[in-house]
Design an enzyme around this catalytic site. Structure first.
Site, PDB file in Angstrom:
ATOM      1  N   CYS A   1      24.541  25.945 -24.440  1.00  8.69           N
ATOM      2  CA  CYS A   1      23.632  24.851 -24.100  1.00  8.69           C
ATOM      3  C   CYS A   1      22.580  24.664 -25.193  1.00  8.69           C
ATOM      4  O   CYS A   1      22.911  24.229 -26.287  1.00  8.69           O
ATOM      5  CB  CYS A   1      23.042  25.063 -22.716  1.00  8.69           C
TER       6      CYS A   1
ATOM      7  N   HIS B   1      27.885  25.776 -19.439  1.00 10.07           N
ATOM      8  CA  HIS B   1      27.478  27.163 -19.187  1.00 10.07           C
ATOM      9  C   HIS B   1      28.660  27.991 -18.688  1.00 10.07           C
ATOM     10  O   HIS B   1      28.896  28.059 -17.478  1.00 10.07           O
ATOM     11  CB  HIS B   1      26.373  27.193 -18.130  1.00 10.07           C
TER      12      HIS B   1
ATOM     13  N   GLU C   1      28.904  31.096 -18.450  1.00  9.81           N
ATOM     14  CA  GLU C   1      28.462  32.294 -17.724  1.00  9.81           C
ATOM     15  C   GLU C   1      28.480  32.116 -16.210  1.00  9.81           C
ATOM     16  O   GLU C   1      28.604  33.095 -15.463  1.00  9.81           O
ATOM     17  CB  GLU C   1      27.076  32.747 -18.204  1.00  9.81           C
TER      18      GLU C   1
HETATM   19  N1  GLN Z   1      16.714  21.915 -23.263  1.00 13.65           N
HETATM   20  C1  GLN Z   1      18.058  21.530 -23.500  1.00 13.65           C
HETATM   21  C2  GLN Z   1      18.446  20.287 -22.732  1.00 13.65           C
HETATM   22  O1  GLN Z   1      17.787  19.910 -21.802  1.00 13.65           O
HETATM   23  C3  GLN Z   1      19.013  22.655 -23.180  1.00 13.65           C
HETATM   24  C4  GLN Z   1      19.090  22.970 -21.724  1.00 13.65           C
HETATM   25  C5  GLN Z   1      19.743  24.291 -21.448  1.00 13.65           C
HETATM   26  O2  GLN Z   1      19.891  25.126 -22.333  1.00 13.65           O
HETATM   27  N2  GLN Z   1      20.129  24.547 -20.209  1.00 13.65           N
HETATM   28  O3  GLN Z   1      19.427  19.668 -23.039  1.00 13.65           O
END
Ligand code: GLN
Length: 527
Positions: free
Chosen positions: A367, A501, A503
């Site tokens: 992410c 994600h 995970e």
């Molecule tokens: N801050 C980034 C976004 O909003 C990444 C978010 C995250 O890592 N969950 O896209």
């Protein structure tokens, strides 16, 4: 409506593994043929865990249906192997919101709306609406907390309505060991059982958490003072590997004891395998939530479930200040850059990415981590020194990461990100394609507001199609949905970034393939 209920409460301290106990019992009973569902109750007033700081409350776990849950739902998914949804978590915020909404609609016309019976009825209704034959209800917090009382009252009432013999109350407590006098101290547990009794709940089983095995005399004493049969007082002492717990509970015959108490038939047996020996590889997780490993729980558990040592969290802010990233990263065989929000520590993470790219250290960005890999690539390979995400520099001349169009209109911060499971296309002839076993579609979970600005910078990316060779120097897009889902580099042992994600999808026995691939790449490099 479930027919049988197990209510897990906690006493003495928080953080003693009540969630693991509940998850382990659920798994044990599932394997014994019971149709188990779980409900995690969180007495806080937030609607969900989405806006809470991971330092205080641990990671935010995202379900397929886009609910931002407490990290305990992650334990439940990993242990039971089943996917959770928003129905598996109830917070006080949701309960009160619903009651107040009903009040405004006039649904309680004429009455004074009160905690008992209106709020308790709302809680009971949610519990009744759950599916499954047996419902495991874990009540967050510690008995005696003001916020938790209404939930305890609701389950107490429900146990009277539905028959006490259908309810098994398990109280999980902590018994400290005093070195000076060389004894275990049961008094806090006795008192916490008293608190529970005062509310009208008599525990049927006590799970006594200790740091080391307790003496039988202390358990006898607890049985006597708490009024719980001796065979229902169970000692769970610390293990290095929480995945042992279902087996330990089985050795104590906990499933049989529960079945006897609730008058249920069991069939089948625990079918549980988890890593027991660990590859001694060292992974640095460059993050900014440092108080507790809970902030990165699912990532850490995903690596552990691959049979590798748990990653160590490295402070991205210290790395940011340092002129020599090697000072922090030397000795690590692999790096993970996790998700996150806000500017703090960003440059430290970017330094770690440069280090990994140049020194051929396997690195996985998740992410935010993936977004920073893109930024790093544009700054140091393409040469756009000021490349950035508009999250950190709204005026950057090279907004390689930008806010999603639909997010520009969003005013509320709670529950408004792109959340939950959605389909992506995995592109052939990429490392990601190999990791997924050469399939071309998969659903993954998301939680973000920003994305790769592919349209404005597409010339610098390479989008593989079936027969083309991957160029050596471009950033390869290895998965796409309506935005870039994953990137990688060709001439690097493992330089992989994923917008989703992985995970959140690891289960015991089935860690997500992206983590398996990272561990494998590290091992191969060490050969
Ligand atoms: N801050 C980034 C976004 O909003 C990444 C978010 C995250 O890592 N969950 O896209």
């Amino acid at each position: 409506m479930p027919k049988k209920f197990i209510v897990v409460t906690g006493g003495v301290l928080s953080g003693i593994g009540k969630g693991i106990v509940a998850a382990s019992i659920s798994r044990l009973l599932i394997d014994c043929g019971i149709d188990v569902n779980v409900l995690k109750i969180d007495p806080y007033l937030n609607m969900d865990a989405g806006t809470m700081n991971p330092n205080q409350h641990g990671e935010v776990f995202v379900t397929d249906d886009g609910y931002e849950a407490d990290l305990d739902l992650g334990h439940y998914e990993r242990f039971t192997g089943k996917n959770m949804s928003r129905k598996n978590n109830l917070t006080a915020g949701q309960v009160y919101y619903s009651v107040i909404t009903k009040e405004r609609k006039g649904e309680y016309l004429g009455s004074t709306v009160q905690v008992v019976p209106h709020v308790t009825e709302e809680i009971k209704e949610r519990i009744r609406s759950m599916e499954g034959e047996l419902l495991v209800i874990e009540i967050g917090g510690t008995v005696g907390d003001i916020e938790g009382e209404v939930f305890l009252e609701a389950v107490r009432e429900l146990s009277l309505e539905l028959g006490q013999s259908n309810f098994l109350f398990i109280h999980t407590t902590f018994v400290p060991y005093l070195r000076t006098t060389n004894e275990f101290k049961t008094k806090p547990t006795q008192q916490s059982v008293q608190l529970l009794r005062r509310i009208g709940i008599h525990p049927n089983m006590i799970v006594v958490r200790t740091e080391s095995p307790i003496d039988p005399a202390s358990l006898d004493k607890l049985s006597l003072f708490a009024g719980v049969p001796r065979n229902m007082v169970i000692n769970l002492y610390d293990t290095n590997n929480v995945y042992e717990i279902p087996e330990v509970l089985k050795e104590y015959d906990v499933h049989q004891k529960i079945a006897r108490f609730l008058n249920m038939e069991l069939s089948g047996k625990l079918n549980w395998s988890y890593p027991k020996v660990f590859k001694p590889i060292k992974i640095a997780l460059v993050g900014k939530y440092l108080g507790t490993d809970d902030a990165y729980k699912s990532i850490i558990e995903s690596i552990f479930l691959c049979g590798a040592e748990k990653p160590r969290v490295i402070d991205s802010e210290l790395l940011e200040e340092s002129s020599d990233p090697e000072e922090f990263l030397r000795g690590f065989d692999g790096i993970i850059i996790p998700g996150g929000f806000g500017k703090r520590g960003i440059e430290g993470k970017i330094k770690a990415i440069t280090y990994a790219r140049e020194k051929n250290i396997p690195i996985l960005g998740i992410c935010l981590g993936m977004q920073l890999m893109v930024i790093e690539y544009f700054r140091n390979v393409v040469g756009f020194e000021k490349a950035n995400s508009t999250e950190f520099d709204p005026d950057t001349p090279y907004p390689v990461i930008d806010i999603m169009e639909e997010q520009k209109k969003v005013l509320n911060l709670g529950g408004t990100m792109r959340l939950g499971s959605q389909d992506m296309r995995i592109l052939p002839n990429t490392k990601l394609w190999n990791m997924y076993g050469e399939i071309s579609e998969e659903k993954e979970r998301h939680r973000h507001r920003y994305e790769v600005n592919y349209d404005d910078f597409k010339d610098y990316f390479f989008l593989p199609s079936v027969n083309s060779e991957n160029p050596e120097s471009k950033l390869i897009v290895s998965a796409m949905s309506d935005f870039v889902e994953a990137i990688e580099l060709k001439n690097h042992p493992f330089f992989v970034g994923v917008q989703f994600h992985p995970e959140y999808k690891s289960k015991v026995g089935r860690p997500h393939p992206v983590f398996t691939a990272l561990v494998k790449a590290i091992e191969e490099k060490l050969k």
